[in-house]
Design an enzyme around this catalytic site. Structure first.
Site, PDB file in Angstrom:
ATOM      1  N   ALA A  43       0.838  -1.207   0.000  1.00  0.00           N
ATOM      2  CA  ALA A  43       0.000   0.000   0.000  1.00  0.00           C
ATOM      3  C   ALA A  43       0.870   1.254   0.000  1.00  0.00           C
ATOM      4  O   ALA A  43       0.583   2.225  -0.695  1.00  0.00           O
ATOM      5  CB  ALA A  43      -0.929   0.002   1.213  1.00  0.00           C
TER       6      ALA A  43
ATOM      7  N   HIS B 291       7.140   3.065   1.446  1.00  0.00           N
ATOM      8  CA  HIS B 291       7.619   4.393   1.034  1.00  0.00           C
ATOM      9  C   HIS B 291       9.108   4.305   0.700  1.00  0.00           C
ATOM     10  O   HIS B 291       9.558   4.835  -0.307  1.00  0.00           O
ATOM     11  CB  HIS B 291       7.465   5.420   2.167  1.00  0.00           C
ATOM     12  CG  HIS B 291       6.064   5.595   2.667  1.00  0.00           C
ATOM     13  ND1 HIS B 291       5.782   5.948   3.954  1.00  0.00           N
ATOM     14  CD2 HIS B 291       4.864   5.469   2.043  1.00  0.00           C
ATOM     15  CE1 HIS B 291       4.474   6.044   4.117  1.00  0.00           C
ATOM     16  NE2 HIS B 291       3.896   5.746   2.972  1.00  0.00           N
TER      17      HIS B 291
ATOM     18  N   ARG C  61      -7.658   5.782  -2.685  1.00  0.00           N
ATOM     19  CA  ARG C  61      -6.988   6.981  -2.150  1.00  0.00           C
ATOM     20  C   ARG C  61      -7.305   8.115  -3.118  1.00  0.00           C
ATOM     21  O   ARG C  61      -7.214   7.948  -4.316  1.00  0.00           O
ATOM     22  CB  ARG C  61      -5.493   6.726  -2.066  1.00  0.00           C
ATOM     23  CG  ARG C  61      -4.684   7.852  -1.457  1.00  0.00           C
ATOM     24  CD  ARG C  61      -3.356   7.264  -1.046  1.00  0.00           C
ATOM     25  NE  ARG C  61      -2.362   8.222  -0.627  1.00  0.00           N
ATOM     26  CZ  ARG C  61      -1.445   8.731  -1.436  1.00  0.00           C
ATOM     27  NH1 ARG C  61      -1.444   8.430  -2.710  1.00  0.00           N
ATOM     28  NH2 ARG C  61      -0.522   9.551  -0.969  1.00  0.00           N
TER      29      ARG C  61
HETATM   30  S1  CFN Z   1       1.055   6.754   3.844  1.00  0.00           S
HETATM   31 FE1  CFN Z   1       1.340   8.973   4.010  1.00  0.00          FE
HETATM   32  S2  CFN Z   1       2.128  10.016   2.315  1.00  0.00           S
HETATM   33  S3  CFN Z   1       2.252   9.868   5.752  1.00  0.00           S
HETATM   34 FE2  CFN Z   1       0.371  10.871   5.368  1.00  0.00          FE
HETATM   35  S4  CFN Z   1       0.786  12.615   4.170  1.00  0.00           S
HETATM   36 FE3  CFN Z   1      -1.836   9.618   5.377  1.00  0.00          FE
HETATM   37  S5  CFN Z   1      -1.997   7.478   5.827  1.00  0.00           S
HETATM   38 MO1  CFN Z   1      -3.466   7.935   4.198  1.00  0.00          MO
HETATM   39  S6  CFN Z   1      -2.201   7.581   2.344  1.00  0.00           S
HETATM   40 FE4  CFN Z   1      -1.967   9.698   2.890  1.00  0.00          FE
HETATM   41 FE5  CFN Z   1       0.248  10.967   2.860  1.00  0.00          FE
HETATM   42 FE6  CFN Z   1       2.492  11.217   4.099  1.00  0.00          FE
HETATM   43 FE7  CFN Z   1      -0.864   7.744   4.020  1.00  0.00          FE
HETATM   44  S7  CFN Z   1      -1.429  11.242   1.446  1.00  0.00           S
HETATM   45  S8  CFN Z   1      -3.576  10.159   4.217  1.00  0.00           S
HETATM   46  S9  CFN Z   1      -1.090  11.033   6.962  1.00  0.00           S
HETATM   47  N1  CFN Z   1      -0.450   9.655   4.110  1.00  0.00           N
HETATM   48  C1  HCA Z   2      -3.384   3.316   2.861  1.00  0.00           C
HETATM   49  C2  HCA Z   2      -4.146   4.436   2.209  1.00  0.00           C
HETATM   50  C3  HCA Z   2      -4.890   5.305   3.169  1.00  0.00           C
HETATM   51  C4  HCA Z   2      -6.057   4.595   3.829  1.00  0.00           C
HETATM   52  C5  HCA Z   2      -7.052   5.514   4.435  1.00  0.00           C
HETATM   53  C6  HCA Z   2      -7.863   5.073   5.607  1.00  0.00           C
HETATM   54  C7  HCA Z   2      -5.411   6.520   2.368  1.00  0.00           C
HETATM   55  O1  HCA Z   2      -3.011   3.388   4.018  1.00  0.00           O
HETATM   56  O2  HCA Z   2      -3.153   2.350   2.181  1.00  0.00           O
HETATM   57  O3  HCA Z   2      -7.491   4.168   6.348  1.00  0.00           O
HETATM   58  O4  HCA Z   2      -8.908   5.695   5.796  1.00  0.00           O
HETATM   59  O5  HCA Z   2      -5.102   7.633   2.713  1.00  0.00           O
HETATM   60  O6  HCA Z   2      -6.136   6.299   1.398  1.00  0.00           O
HETATM   61  O7  HCA Z   2      -4.011   5.791   4.160  1.00  0.00           O
END
Ligand code: CFN
Ligand code: HCA
Length: 542
Positions: A61, A191, A92
């Site tokens: 993911a 990541h 997403r």
């Molecule tokens: S994995 Fe990251 S990449 S850490 Fe952040 S800002 Fe969330 S969990 Mo969902 S997918 Fe999303 Fe970004 Fe950085 Fe993830 S866009 S909302 S807080 N995110």
């Molecule tokens: C992910 C994606 C996610 C899930 C969102 C959530 C996103 O972790 O694989 O749990 O509501 O932003 O879409 O973080």
């Protein structure tokens, strides 16, 4: 405030009560009473405990879904059973639009090798090669990216040699990611794997001048911005007004060509440090591009970030124009900000999201006088909590023990220090900081509860005891929270809303919070700990 009623320590005890000894030891390290002056060591980025429902996702993911998925004009093929691909299909909200007629945008498609039992037994490499060929014939993309899922790693398909062969055969860039879901303790490992792959297979491929932006005096990349709900477009528009050009946003609304030529930028600014710090470091080493962190979530934070970019370039006109833009934008949202603030000042938020938003969104709530009484990440590491100066090197990061660190050297042909070491030293002496990344804990109030990868049980205790007025979280928690009568804003997908970045986005968010907090519906929900209330009776009679 709530914290004066039941102490953080007492609430923490309630959350931990009844856990078996081993679990208790582990969870204790992940729930801490905050002290901004000397942040405690938090148990972050460790394995989740079986039996406790985690907020986290998997390595696949983080790689396919988060970092690389948003590149919209290449094909993404998931090698694995159909479910992995299906559940990463437009879940997403990383938006992309096709700027010119005839240009590609493949984001609506979902491609997989759909492995079956016999491929698990006899191997899936031939099937992958056939899938790449078929996808190429249909779409003729510039590049194809392949992602390995758990079973692929277990049976040992060599996706990288399949990609190399396909690349030779088709004459396009085809590359693979060994981002099997189990590789790390969360999406964070994904990541890191993604950053390594993007750096190795895309960054620096194209030295041709970057179109109309080639002569622009201030060229930057935005790293760690994924255009959820259109955030990247707001940031781009704002920077343009100031006179700064964005070459590439990694990775939001971005094309393959933008990424292969973005090493020509003068500066990298980093929004989400957690997901992309690796890339910032590698680009600095190889090409000499400096970087620092910014935050475009919240009006005050946006102003601060714009000023920092202008200050970095040090150009008088740019600084003046940036001040003008800030004044205009602040004025445009002044009224709505004051109005919402007047209604909700002093209310309390709790935020449990990902690896950077649980921190960034505190600034947006602060704009309207709301305090975050408890927060935590799902999968961030210690440096995101305690500050980079606590853990100055990403080398000591737990992820790096599992994921191969790319060896990067300065590129003798193309390394160009954007600022001389003397000029950099002078800037630092004048108070400019390239590494003033504080981390969540130093910026939160004393006695707030910091909770890593919060469980549903802990969330329920938090709501029952401290009664936050709003919670920011994700899909796994949203309806649990709302069934307790507390509004829950998804800070991953923004529910169906956004953008929330920059000034215009901030105003959107103030209005959204106002709407949610002003709704009478919450008073009609009977939370599980209220025994004798009838459905439909307003909360006030309890
Ligand atoms: S994995 Fe990251 S990449 S850490 Fe952040 S800002 Fe969330 S969990 Mo969902 S997918 Fe999303 Fe970004 Fe950085 Fe993830 S866009 S909302 S807080 N995110
Ligand atoms: C992910 C994606 C996610 C899930 C969102 C959530 C996103 O972790 O694989 O749990 O509501 O932003 O879409 O973080």
């Amino acid at each position: 405030s709530a914290i004066e009623g039941v102490s953080p320590d007492a609430l923490r005890e309630q959350m931990l009560e009844g856990l078996p000894a081993k679990t208790l030891r582990k969870r204790s390290k992940q729930i801490l009473e905050n002290d901004p002056d000397s942040p405690l060591v938090i148990g972050a980025n460790t394995r989740t405990i079986p039996g406790i429902i985690t907020q986290r996702g998997c390595t696949y993911a983080g790689c396919r879904g988060v970092v690389i998925g948003p590149i919209h004009d290449i094909l993404h093929i998931t090698h694995g059973p159909v479910g992995c691909s299906y559940y990463s299909w437009q879940t997403r909200r990383n938006l992309a639009r096709t700027s010119e007629l005839g240009k590609a945008n493949f984001l609506q498609y979902c491609m997989t090798t759909d492995m079956q039992e016999d491929h698990i037994v006899f191997g899936g490499e031939k099937r992958l090669a056939a899938a790449i060929r078929e996808a190429y014939e249909l779409f003729k993309p510039k590049a194809i990216s392949v992602y390995a899922t758990c079973p692929v790693g277990l049976i040992g398909d060599d996706i990288h040699s399949v990609c190399r062969e396909a690349s030779k055969e088709l004459g396009i860039n085809v590359f693979g990611f060994s981002c099997e879901g189990y590789k790390g303790v969360s999406q964070s490992a994904g990541h890191h794997i993604a950053n390594n792959g993007v750096f190795k297979h895309m960054i620096g491929l194209d030295d041709a001048p970057v179109g109309e932006d080639a002569d622009a005096p201030f060229k930057i990349n935005i790293l760690g911005e994924y255009n959820i709900g259109g955030d990247a477009w707001e940031i781009d528009t704002l920077l343009r007004k100031c006179g700064v050009r964005v070459l590439a946003t990694l990775s939001g609304g971005v094309t393959y060509d933008e990424i292969t030529s973005c090493h020509q930028a003068d500066l990298n600014v980093v929004m989400c440090h957690r997901s992309i710090n690796y890339m910032a470091e590698m680009m600095e080493t190889k090409f000499g591009i400096p970087w620092f962190k910014v935050n475009f979530i919240g009006a005050d934070s946006t102003a601060k970030s714009l000023r920092k970019i202008a200050q970095y370039f040090g150009d008088e006109n740019l600084i003046a124009r940036t001040e003008e833009v800030i004044a205009q934008e602040m004025e445009a949202i002044r009224e709505v900000r004051l109005e919402v603030k007047a209604r909700h000042q002093g209310k309390k938020a709790a935020l449990f999201v990902g690896g950077s938003r649980a921190h960034h969104y505190q600034d947006l709530f602060a704009d309207i006088g709301m305090e975050t009484i408890s927060a935590g990440y799902e999968f961030a590491h210690r440096d995101d909590y305690e500050g980079r100066d606590v853990l100055p090197s990403i080398k000591v990061d737990a992820d790096s023990r599992n994921i191969e660190e790319l060896h990067v050297d300065p590129d003798p042909e193309r390394f160009r220090p954007r600022i001389s070491p003397e000029a950099k030293a002078k800037m630092i002496a004048n108070g400019f900081s390239f590494s003033d990344y504080q981390g969540m804990m130093k910026e939160m109030k004393k006695r707030a509860l910091v909770i890593d990868d919060i469980s549903h049980h802990e969330l329920e205790k938090l709501i029952e005891t401290w009664k936050p007025d709003i919670i920011g979280s994700g899909i796994k928690d949203k309806y649990i929270v709302e069934k307790m009568g507390v509004p829950c804003k998804q800070l991953h997908s923004y529910d169906y809303g956004g953008p929330y970045a920059a000034f215009t986005g901030a105003a959107n968010f103030y209005k959204e919070v106002d709407r949610m907090l002003s709704s009478k519906v919450w008073g009609y929900v009977v939370p599980p700990w209220v025994k004798d209330r009838k459905i439909g009776e307003p909360a006030a009679v309890v």
